[in-house]
Design a protein around this motif. Structure first.
Motif, PDB file in Angstrom:
ATOM      1  N   UNK A   1       0.854  -1.145   0.064  1.00 28.69           N
ATOM      2  CA  UNK A   1       0.172  -0.062  -0.015  1.00 28.69           C
ATOM      3  C   UNK A   1       0.923   1.198  -0.010  1.00 28.69           C
ATOM      4  N   UNK A   2       0.312   2.159  -0.583  1.00 29.27           N
ATOM      5  CA  UNK A   2       1.102   3.546  -0.801  1.00 29.27           C
ATOM      6  C   UNK A   2       0.092   4.666  -0.502  1.00 29.27           C
ATOM      7  N   UNK A   3       0.540   5.338   0.425  1.00 34.41           N
ATOM      8  CA  UNK A   3      -0.327   6.808   0.536  1.00 34.41           C
ATOM      9  C   UNK A   3       0.540   7.994   0.058  1.00 34.41           C
ATOM     10  N   UNK A   4      -0.432   8.687  -0.824  1.00 41.35           N
ATOM     11  CA  UNK A   4       0.355   9.934  -1.409  1.00 41.35           C
ATOM     12  C   UNK A   4      -0.197  11.259  -0.828  1.00 41.35           C
ATOM     13  N   UNK A   5       0.666  12.087  -0.442  1.00 39.87           N
ATOM     14  CA  UNK A   5       0.182  13.508  -0.302  1.00 39.87           C
ATOM     15  C   UNK A   5       0.597  14.160  -1.579  1.00 39.87           C
ATOM     16  N   UNK A   6      -0.316  14.394  -2.508  1.00 44.44           N
ATOM     17  CA  UNK A   6      -0.243  14.916  -3.921  1.00 44.44           C
ATOM     18  C   UNK A   6       0.655  13.942  -4.546  1.00 44.44           C
ATOM     19  N   UNK A   7       1.813  14.067  -4.973  1.00 42.66           N
ATOM     20  CA  UNK A   7       2.640  13.170  -5.780  1.00 42.66           C
ATOM     21  C   UNK A   7       3.530  12.435  -4.798  1.00 42.66           C
ATOM     22  N   UNK A   8       3.686  12.974  -3.606  1.00 42.88           N
ATOM     23  CA  UNK A   8       4.961  12.216  -2.681  1.00 42.88           C
ATOM     24  C   UNK A   8       4.427  11.383  -1.637  1.00 42.88           C
ATOM     25  N   UNK A   9       5.049  10.429  -1.353  1.00 42.53           N
ATOM     26  CA  UNK A   9       4.577   9.267  -0.548  1.00 42.53           C
ATOM     27  C   UNK A   9       4.808   9.957   1.015  1.00 42.53           C
ATOM     28  N   UNK A  10       3.660   9.401   1.552  1.00 46.89           N
ATOM     29  CA  UNK A  10       3.413   9.933   3.050  1.00 46.89           C
ATOM     30  C   UNK A  10       4.360   9.350   3.885  1.00 46.89           C
ATOM     31  N   UNK A  11       4.695   8.151   3.653  1.00 41.45           N
ATOM     32  CA  UNK A  11       5.594   7.255   4.514  1.00 41.45           C
ATOM     33  C   UNK A  11       6.588   6.258   3.606  1.00 41.45           C
ATOM     34  N   UNK A  12       7.608   5.850   4.269  1.00 36.71           N
ATOM     35  CA  UNK A  12       8.603   5.053   3.447  1.00 36.71           C
ATOM     36  C   UNK A  12       7.711   3.755   2.571  1.00 36.71           C
ATOM     37  N   UNK A  13       8.248   3.807   1.472  1.00 38.49           N
ATOM     38  CA  UNK A  13       7.458   2.569   0.494  1.00 38.49           C
ATOM     39  C   UNK A  13       8.603   1.512   0.359  1.00 38.49           C
ATOM     40  N   UNK A  14       8.323   0.309   0.813  1.00 40.81           N
ATOM     41  CA  UNK A  14       9.213  -0.816   0.917  1.00 40.81           C
ATOM     42  C   UNK A  14       8.562  -1.992   0.267  1.00 40.81           C
TER      43      UNK A  14
ATOM     44  N   UNK B   1      -8.124   9.696   2.119  1.00 37.33           N
ATOM     45  CA  UNK B   1      -8.307  10.185   3.709  1.00 37.33           C
ATOM     46  C   UNK B   1      -8.064  11.443   3.911  1.00 37.33           C
ATOM     47  N   UNK B   2      -9.122  12.169   4.493  1.00 39.41           N
ATOM     48  CA  UNK B   2      -8.969  13.348   5.127  1.00 39.41           C
ATOM     49  C   UNK B   2      -8.121  13.583   6.442  1.00 39.41           C
ATOM     50  N   UNK B   3      -6.745  13.663   6.331  1.00 41.18           N
ATOM     51  CA  UNK B   3      -6.206  13.449   7.502  1.00 41.18           C
ATOM     52  C   UNK B   3      -6.327  14.666   8.597  1.00 41.18           C
ATOM     53  N   UNK B   4      -6.229  15.829   7.780  1.00 43.17           N
ATOM     54  CA  UNK B   4      -6.600  17.481   8.360  1.00 43.17           C
ATOM     55  C   UNK B   4      -7.064  18.283   7.390  1.00 43.17           C
TER      56      UNK B   4
ATOM     57  N   UNK C   1      -4.497  18.317   4.835  1.00 44.51           N
ATOM     58  CA  UNK C   1      -3.740  17.163   4.352  1.00 44.51           C
ATOM     59  C   UNK C   1      -4.855  16.147   3.957  1.00 44.51           C
ATOM     60  N   UNK C   2      -4.834  15.912   2.552  1.00 38.30           N
ATOM     61  CA  UNK C   2      -5.663  14.844   1.962  1.00 38.30           C
ATOM     62  C   UNK C   2      -4.929  13.589   1.287  1.00 38.30           C
ATOM     63  N   UNK C   3      -4.862  12.404   1.955  1.00 38.31           N
ATOM     64  CA  UNK C   3      -4.061  11.435   1.295  1.00 38.31           C
ATOM     65  C   UNK C   3      -4.823  10.553   0.454  1.00 38.31           C
ATOM     66  N   UNK C   4      -4.255  10.187  -0.586  1.00 37.24           N
ATOM     67  CA  UNK C   4      -4.826   9.217  -1.585  1.00 37.24           C
ATOM     68  C   UNK C   4      -4.226   7.884  -1.404  1.00 37.24           C
ATOM     69  N   UNK C   5      -5.083   6.845  -1.492  1.00 34.45           N
ATOM     70  CA  UNK C   5      -4.658   5.191  -1.194  1.00 34.45           C
ATOM     71  C   UNK C   5      -4.341   4.474  -2.692  1.00 34.45           C
TER      72      UNK C   5
END
Length: 489
Positions: free
Chosen positions: A11-24, A71-74, A77-81
């Motif tokens: 799974x990958x969460x994106x904030x815009x085009x950038x990953x929200x956390x490390x991707x492994x 996900x509307x984190x705040x 901040x809108x995170x796409x899945x």
């Protein structure tokens, strides 16, 4: 029976085009390999890896479209899945049973997507799911609603063979919970031909020294003990039985892995120093050293157990054995250690221990840096409900001090700043569920947020979003940000 063990997509969460956390993507499928080994003599087994990539560097190009609502984190901040990996590949793999492992709450929706695909593609097949996230009672409905027929609780490598034997004989249990014991893990029979070994070149702990794979090879998560009798209320391994197999079995197990081409052993034991005696560890790690490969402790060690209780100071023989390393044309020996330098949050939410950081930590750090170990992760938990501004000021002062001590070392020192996460099944998790006002989001709707990279706990003084942003600010301040998604070597 034909049993397919499925490694779910990444799974990958994106904030815009950038990953929200490390991707492994290319980490060793430890659970699936262990479970497959437990039943391989009686069943036709295969592993379907939907996660790993032929080239980990291509991960951005492999990110799929949004597969769930964002996900509307705040407010800001809108995170796409998204997923890396195609669940539709399951339709090409008929089976009598599919086995899924849901160890991380943050990956629960990726597991569910794979379960639903299997159920749709092969409606007559049994769907079994286990792991740290599926096991707690409060999470059962989430996975049953997704299509799971049975949920495993406890050690699957002891329960799965018994359960499948019943199914093979035509006895389908009415009880939908498969309960495992703690009799140990099958260390000897992993079949490395079930996977594309060369793909597994990542560690959950961070980058890997380039000398390790100079001549090929791969990285394997393994364990030589289980259990932890400590009472850390945020941990799923809290107060579990200690288990360790005989030394000769361990050495055969490690030789089997190394002979298959492994160049990096990543020990995932719950509490290795507590579960095994000093003389056993010395024997084991001297043996690994003689095999000239690398090892690491990405899950951490209880470093207080490195102290000789009778003589005081570090146990010289144990310390030198565990952290010995050598770099020539290739690297072998101790590669990485995670050190939990702040443990006050094991019982309460305040960064208290760091006020004595010089007394507690400096001697340990100096000894570790002297070994030349390439990577050292210093773990600090933030975001407890009682955390104050004074706590954070003390934390920043301590991190600044540690940074000055370590910045000139050839060891790459990383601050692993973790947001306190109320994981299901833990004391902290159940307390948070009872006090719903503490949670910024619903676990059913946004399990992706149950991770150390973001907070979902609203404290007395800071909101969940403030804690997350504070973590990111600290990492940027000390030049340890992982905003690029993949950690760099």
């Amino acid at each position: 029976m034909k049993v397919v063990f499925v490694e779910h997509p990444c799974p990958v969460l994106l904030l815009g085009n950038e990953p929200w956390s490390p991707v492994r993507t290319n980490t060793w499928p430890q659970s699936q390999m262990t479970l497959a080994a437990a039943i391989a003599n009686e069943h036709d087994v295969s592993i379907l890896d939907l996660r790993s990539l032929e080239s980990p560097a291509d991960w951005r190009r492999q990110i799929g479209p949004e597969y769930l609502e964002p996900i509307r984190y705040s407010e800001s901040i809108l995170l796409t899945r998204h997923l890396i990996g195609d669940c539709k590949r399951i339709s090409d793999h008929p089976a009598d049973a599919f086995v899924f492992t849901a160890n991380f709450t943050s990956e629960a929706n990726a597991v569910v997507e794979a379960i639903r695909t299997a159920k749709l593609s092969w409606p007559e097949a049994l769907i079994l799911v286990g792991g740290s996230d599926a096991s707690p009672e409060e999470r059962h409905a989430f996975y049953f609603n997704a299509g799971a027929d049975y949920i495993g609780v406890g050690d699957g490598d002891t329960a799965l063979p018994v359960f499948l034997d019943q199914i093979k004989k035509g006895h389908r249990p009415n009880e939908r919970i498969i309960r495992g014991g703690s009799a140990g893990v099958n260390l000897l029979n992993s079949n490395f031909s079930l996977v594309q070994k060369a793909r597994y070149v990542e560690s959950g702990g961070g980058p890997i020294h380039p000398g390790i794979f100079r001549n090929g090879g791969f990285a394997v998560y393994t364990e030589i003990s289980r259990g932890c009798s400590r009472e850390c209320w945020f941990c799923s391994a809290r107060m579990t039985d200690l288990w360790s197999p005989p030394i000769d079995e361990v050495l055969k197990h490690l030789d089997h892995i190394i002979d298959s081409g492994c160049r990096l052993l990543m020990f995932s034991d719950d509490n290795l120093l507590l579960a095994r005696k000093t003389e056993e560890l010395v024997t084991i790690f001297r043996h690994i050293r003689e095999r000239r490969i690398a090892w690491e402790f990405p899950n951490g060690l209880e470093v207080g157990l490195l102290i000789d209780s009778k003589r005081g100071g570090f146990s010289k023989e144990l310390f030198e054995t565990l952290f010995w390393n050598s770099e020539s044309l290739s690297f072998f020996g101790a590669h990485r250690l995670l050190v939990p330098i702040e443990d006050a949050l094991l019982h309460r939410s305040a960064l208290r221990k760091l006020k004595n950081v010089q007394v507690q930590i400096r001697g340990l750090l100096e000894r570790l840096l002297d070994t030349g170990i390439p990577f050292l992760n210093l773990a600090i938990m933030i975001g407890g409900v009682q955390e104050s501004r004074d706590d954070r000021e003390r934390l920043e002062d301590s991190l600044e001090l540690i940074n000055r001590w370590t910045h000139s070392s050839k060891t790459r020192v990383n601050f692993s700043i973790f947001c306190t996460s109320p994981l299901p099944g833990t004391g902290l998790g159940r307390a948070a569920l009872k006090s719903k006002k503490r949670l910024s989001h619903n676990i059913e709707e946004a399990p992706e947020l149950w991770t150390v990279f973001a907070s979902i706990l609203n404290g007395d003084n800071f909101t969940a979003e403030q804690t997350t942003q504070y973590r990111r600010k600290l990492l940027r301040r000390f030049h340890m940000s992982q905003d690029e998604g993949k950690v760099r070597s």
